[in-house]
Design an enzyme around this catalytic site. Structure first.
Site, PDB file in Angstrom:
ATOM      1  N   PRO A 113       0.825  -1.215   0.000  1.00  0.00           N
ATOM      2  CA  PRO A 113       0.000   0.000   0.000  1.00  0.00           C
ATOM      3  C   PRO A 113       0.855   1.258   0.000  1.00  0.00           C
ATOM      4  CG  PRO A 113      -0.167  -1.183   2.112  1.00  0.00           C
ATOM      5  CD  PRO A 113       0.688  -2.025   1.216  1.00  0.00           C
ATOM      6  N   ASP A 114       0.352   2.316  -0.659  1.00  0.00           N
ATOM      7  CA  ASP A 114       1.059   3.599  -0.581  1.00  0.00           C
ATOM      8  C   ASP A 114       0.596   4.323   0.680  1.00  0.00           C
ATOM      9  OD1 ASP A 114      -1.456   4.500  -1.190  1.00  0.00           O
ATOM     10  OD2 ASP A 114      -0.898   5.586  -2.999  1.00  0.00           O
ATOM     11  N   PHE A 115       0.881   5.602   0.807  1.00  0.00           N
ATOM     12  CA  PHE A 115       0.432   6.358   1.978  1.00  0.00           C
ATOM     13  C   PHE A 115      -0.962   6.918   1.786  1.00  0.00           C
ATOM     14  CE2 PHE A 115       4.578   7.832   4.208  1.00  0.00           C
ATOM     15  CZ  PHE A 115       4.617   6.630   4.868  1.00  0.00           C
ATOM     16  N   ARG A 116      -1.132   7.618   0.653  1.00  0.00           N
ATOM     17  CA  ARG A 116      -2.267   8.537   0.603  1.00  0.00           C
ATOM     18  C   ARG A 116      -3.452   8.099  -0.234  1.00  0.00           C
ATOM     19  NH1 ARG A 116       2.388  11.256   1.128  1.00  0.00           N
ATOM     20  NH2 ARG A 116       2.523  12.753   2.841  1.00  0.00           N
ATOM     21  N   ASN A 187      10.972   5.215  -2.123  1.00  0.00           N
ATOM     22  CA  ASN A 187      10.523   3.944  -1.573  1.00  0.00           C
ATOM     23  C   ASN A 187      11.595   3.270  -0.734  1.00  0.00           C
ATOM     24  OD1 ASN A 187       8.186   4.460  -2.833  1.00  0.00           O
ATOM     25  ND2 ASN A 187       8.420   2.957  -4.468  1.00  0.00           N
ATOM     26  N   ILE A 188      11.105   2.499   0.205  1.00  0.00           N
ATOM     27  CA  ILE A 188      12.015   1.810   1.126  1.00  0.00           C
ATOM     28  C   ILE A 188      11.804   0.299   1.017  1.00  0.00           C
ATOM     29  CG2 ILE A 188      12.328   3.720   2.723  1.00  0.00           C
ATOM     30  CD1 ILE A 188       9.997   2.777   4.344  1.00  0.00           C
ATOM     31  N   ASP A 189      11.094  -0.104  -0.028  1.00  0.00           N
ATOM     32  CA  ASP A 189      10.762  -1.533  -0.144  1.00  0.00           C
ATOM     33  C   ASP A 189      11.842  -2.353  -0.850  1.00  0.00           C
ATOM     34  OD1 ASP A 189      10.398  -0.945  -2.908  1.00  0.00           O
ATOM     35  OD2 ASP A 189       8.267  -0.553  -2.603  1.00  0.00           O
ATOM     36  N   HIS A 206      15.086   8.024   0.842  1.00  0.00           N
ATOM     37  CA  HIS A 206      14.590   7.885   2.212  1.00  0.00           C
ATOM     38  C   HIS A 206      15.161   6.658   2.898  1.00  0.00           C
ATOM     39  CE1 HIS A 206      10.974  10.687   1.171  1.00  0.00           C
ATOM     40  NE2 HIS A 206      12.115  11.335   1.311  1.00  0.00           N
ATOM     41  N   THR A 278       3.967   9.286  -7.233  1.00  0.00           N
ATOM     42  CA  THR A 278       4.251  10.032  -5.997  1.00  0.00           C
ATOM     43  C   THR A 278       3.305  11.207  -5.856  1.00  0.00           C
ATOM     44  OG1 THR A 278       5.865  11.404  -4.823  1.00  0.00           O
ATOM     45  CG2 THR A 278       6.134  11.288  -7.211  1.00  0.00           C
ATOM     46  N   ARG A 303      -2.004   8.734 -10.651  1.00  0.00           N
ATOM     47  CA  ARG A 303      -3.469   8.678 -10.671  1.00  0.00           C
ATOM     48  C   ARG A 303      -4.084  10.068 -10.760  1.00  0.00           C
ATOM     49  NH1 ARG A 303      -4.372   4.130  -7.021  1.00  0.00           N
ATOM     50  NH2 ARG A 303      -4.873   2.521  -8.532  1.00  0.00           N
TER      51      ARG A 303
HETATM   52  P1  CNA Z   1       2.041   8.733  -1.424  1.00  0.00           P
HETATM   53  O1  CNA Z   1       1.965  10.046  -0.765  1.00  0.00           O
HETATM   54  O2  CNA Z   1       1.221   7.650  -0.866  1.00  0.00           O
HETATM   55  O3  CNA Z   1       1.659   8.957  -2.952  1.00  0.00           O
HETATM   56  C1  CNA Z   1       1.540   7.899  -3.851  1.00  0.00           C
HETATM   57  C2  CNA Z   1       1.003   8.442  -5.167  1.00  0.00           C
HETATM   58  O4  CNA Z   1       0.950   7.385  -6.078  1.00  0.00           O
HETATM   59  C3  CNA Z   1      -0.384   9.030  -5.033  1.00  0.00           C
HETATM   60  O5  CNA Z   1      -0.448  10.241  -5.763  1.00  0.00           O
HETATM   61  C4  CNA Z   1      -1.276   7.961  -5.669  1.00  0.00           C
HETATM   62  O6  CNA Z   1      -2.411   8.495  -6.304  1.00  0.00           O
HETATM   63  C5  CNA Z   1      -0.340   7.352  -6.669  1.00  0.00           C
HETATM   64  N1  CNA Z   1      -0.654   5.963  -6.956  1.00  0.00           N
HETATM   65  C6  CNA Z   1      -0.762   4.933  -6.075  1.00  0.00           C
HETATM   66  N2  CNA Z   1      -1.045   3.789  -6.709  1.00  0.00           N
HETATM   67  C7  CNA Z   1      -1.137   4.109  -8.030  1.00  0.00           C
HETATM   68  C8  CNA Z   1      -1.418   3.364  -9.198  1.00  0.00           C
HETATM   69  N3  CNA Z   1      -1.641   2.052  -9.160  1.00  0.00           N
HETATM   70  N4  CNA Z   1      -1.449   4.011 -10.376  1.00  0.00           N
HETATM   71  C9  CNA Z   1      -1.206   5.347 -10.455  1.00  0.00           C
HETATM   72  N5  CNA Z   1      -0.918   6.092  -9.377  1.00  0.00           N
HETATM   73  C10 CNA Z   1      -0.887   5.488  -8.180  1.00  0.00           C
HETATM   74  O7  CNA Z   1       3.547   8.220  -1.508  1.00  0.00           O
HETATM   75  P2  CNA Z   1       4.869   9.042  -1.834  1.00  0.00           P
HETATM   76  O8  CNA Z   1       5.849   8.062  -2.302  1.00  0.00           O
HETATM   77  O9  CNA Z   1       4.626  10.241  -2.644  1.00  0.00           O
HETATM   78  O10 CNA Z   1       5.270   9.548  -0.384  1.00  0.00           O
HETATM   79  C11 CNA Z   1       6.518   9.434   0.061  1.00  0.00           C
HETATM   80  C12 CNA Z   1       6.656   8.498   1.270  1.00  0.00           C
HETATM   81  C13 CNA Z   1       5.845   7.260   1.181  1.00  0.00           C
HETATM   82  C14 CNA Z   1       8.054   8.021   1.258  1.00  0.00           C
HETATM   83  O11 CNA Z   1       8.743   8.626   2.287  1.00  0.00           O
HETATM   84  C15 CNA Z   1       8.034   6.508   1.424  1.00  0.00           C
HETATM   85  O12 CNA Z   1       8.993   6.083   2.343  1.00  0.00           O
HETATM   86  C16 CNA Z   1       6.661   6.197   1.882  1.00  0.00           C
HETATM   87  N6  CNA Z   1       6.140   4.874   1.497  1.00  0.00           N
HETATM   88  C17 CNA Z   1       6.891   3.977   0.812  1.00  0.00           C
HETATM   89  C18 CNA Z   1       6.354   2.741   0.464  1.00  0.00           C
HETATM   90  C19 CNA Z   1       7.217   1.773  -0.308  1.00  0.00           C
HETATM   91  O13 CNA Z   1       8.423   1.751  -0.114  1.00  0.00           O
HETATM   92  N7  CNA Z   1       6.616   0.972  -1.197  1.00  0.00           N
HETATM   93  C20 CNA Z   1       5.036   2.433   0.791  1.00  0.00           C
HETATM   94  C21 CNA Z   1       4.293   3.377   1.524  1.00  0.00           C
HETATM   95  C22 CNA Z   1       4.848   4.597   1.857  1.00  0.00           C
END
Ligand code: CNA
Length: 388
Positions: A113-116, A187-189, A206, A278, A303
């Site tokens: 899952p992402d954050f937002r 990302n940190i994954d 990060h 992002t 998105r």
């Molecule tokens: P965020 O703030 O959650 O933003 C993610 C963005 O991606 C949003 O604008 C979403 O609409 C978009 N999005 C998500 N899924 C899709 C998709 N399938 N298709 C199109 N767009 C999509 O995350 P950010 O990376 O901007 O924020 C930074 C933080 C989140 C970092 O410091 C990370 O460490 C932290 N994070 C990382 C992970 C990971 O490593 N996978 C997971 C969750 C959070």
């Protein structure tokens, strides 16, 4: 010791992480009261973006599927226009120093899952972490009092249970074709490394779970031991001062890794910027997108429109393609004629990654080498094919 003293670097050579949503970009201190240095180049970035906000964005600007906030009006073309324009430039050989800026959205297709994202994002599921506000999970003072919320999240994000997806391999293909100047990921994954993007092409802005250290005195701690303890619900403690150990993921107010400073060389050199998955909410990372030269094309794949891509009209040379990232990247790859290569690359990498899951017949160890005698079955793909 204050977390802002973590580095031995002079103060003007340190950049700490902060949440843009929590503070004004120009404020002198971060959300958690840590002094925050303004980047020398962020002023230039703002100047550049201001210079271009009034430019005519019409010719090359486009939007795809329109979801959420989006650019519109005279600068918007039909879906696919932006992708096609950038693909054309790439095919003409005009983009040989591509910089990729990525976030959690590139890994949602891998099941992380992402954050937002409303509903599925980690911020929408905070009750699982028992924290008062979302950013607390990456707040080092909060962690000091109660590491459990972060450790619960760490169990989800620790590399090992997720596989890279098509989007990661698309970026790897950029490297394979000799076009990737650098990938900057929040990302940190660890999926970028896992898909084979080499270390020298990658900036994990990060941090990552690859190393661990004491959150107070920074004494290094074996990362594998920290992982084992955290995954088993235990708390790793420092052998020197007994404070809690954490993986070297960058928390708010902490310094970004030294490698992040490569951006001062890379962004002025870039001839194409790809921004993927992002929300551009975390500083100083978010402002990087404003530091390419004003004439450099920037393509947002996400998105919804974020950061400078929300401006109307778009900056000349900016493109926005909205929709599901994996679908978009597949279309992009098809336009470039790369789809088959990427599919092949994924297949070959999956086979390679089967090797670590091979169960050793003799020693009981998992093997990554080619010692066939030690290997009998593969838990993933039934053995022999992995060894071919
Ligand atoms: P965020 O703030 O959650 O933003 C993610 C963005 O991606 C949003 O604008 C979403 O609409 C978009 N999005 C998500 N899924 C899709 C998709 N399938 N298709 C199109 N767009 C999509 O995350 P950010 O990376 O901007 O924020 C930074 C933080 C989140 C970092 O410091 C990370 O460490 C932290 N994070 C990382 C992970 C990971 O490593 N996978 C997971 C969750 C959070």
């Amino acid at each position: 010791m204050s977390v802002s003293n973590r580095s031995s670097r002079p103060a003007d050579a340190r950049i700490t992480r902060s949440s843009r949503s929590a503070e004004s970009q120009d404020s002198g201190s971060g959300r958690y009261g840590k002094p925050r240095k303004k980047q020398a180049d962020s002023t230039l970035a703002q100047d550049l973006s201001l210079m271009n906000v009034n430019g005519q964005g019409g010719l090359n600007a486009s939007v795809g599927k329109q979801l959420g906030q989006r650019p519109s009006g005279p600068s918007a073309n039909k879906s696919g226009g932006g992708l096609a324009s950038v693909a054309r430039l790439m095919k003409m050989g005009r983009c040989k120093n591509v910089v990729v800026v990525a976030g959690a959205g590139i890994s949602t297709a891998s099941g992380i899952p992402d954050f937002r994202t409303p509903g599925t994002g980690l911020y929408a599921n905070l009750e699982a972490y028992n924290i008062p506000y979302p950013e607390a999970i990456f707040n080092v003072d909060y962690f000091s009092n109660d590491p459990q919320p972060f450790f619960s999240l760490a169990k989800v994000l620790y590399p090992g249970s997720h596989q890279p997806n098509y989007i990661h391999y698309f970026i790897r293909m950029l490297h394979h074709k000799g076009l990737l100047l650098r990938m900057y990921t929040q990302n940190i994954d660890g999926l970028e490394k896992l898909c084979g993007i080499p270390d020298d092409k990658l900036v994990e802005a990060h941090g990552s779970f690859t190393t661990a250290s004491c959150h107070l005195c920074y004494t290094p701690y074996p990362a594998e031991d920290a992982k084992r303890l955290i995954m088993n619900g235990n708390v790793p403690t420092c052998t020197f001062c007994t404070a809690t150990v954490k993986p070297d993921v960058v928390f708010f107010g902490e310094d970004l890794p030294q490698k992040y400073f490569l951006h001062t060389q890379d962004f002025p050199k870039a001839d194409l910027l790809l921004v993927m998955g992002t929300s551009l909410q975390i500083e100083p990372f978010a402002s990087l997108v404003n530091t390419v030269r004003a004439t450099v094309p920037r393509l947002l794949l996400n998105r919804h429109a974020v950061g400078p891509f929300q401006r109307i009209p778009l900056r000349r040379g900016d493109h926005v393609e909205l929709g599901d990232l994996e679908d978009t990247v597949r279309r992009f790859a098809e336009m470039l004629g790369w789809n088959n290569d990427i599919v092949e690359l994924m297949k070959s990498q999956e086979q390679e990654q089967c090797i670590p899951t091979l169960v050793s017949g003799r020693s009981g160890k998992h093997q990554t080498g080619s010692d066939e005698s030690d290997v009998e079955t593969c838990s993933k793909c039934s053995a022999s094919s992995c060894l071919s």
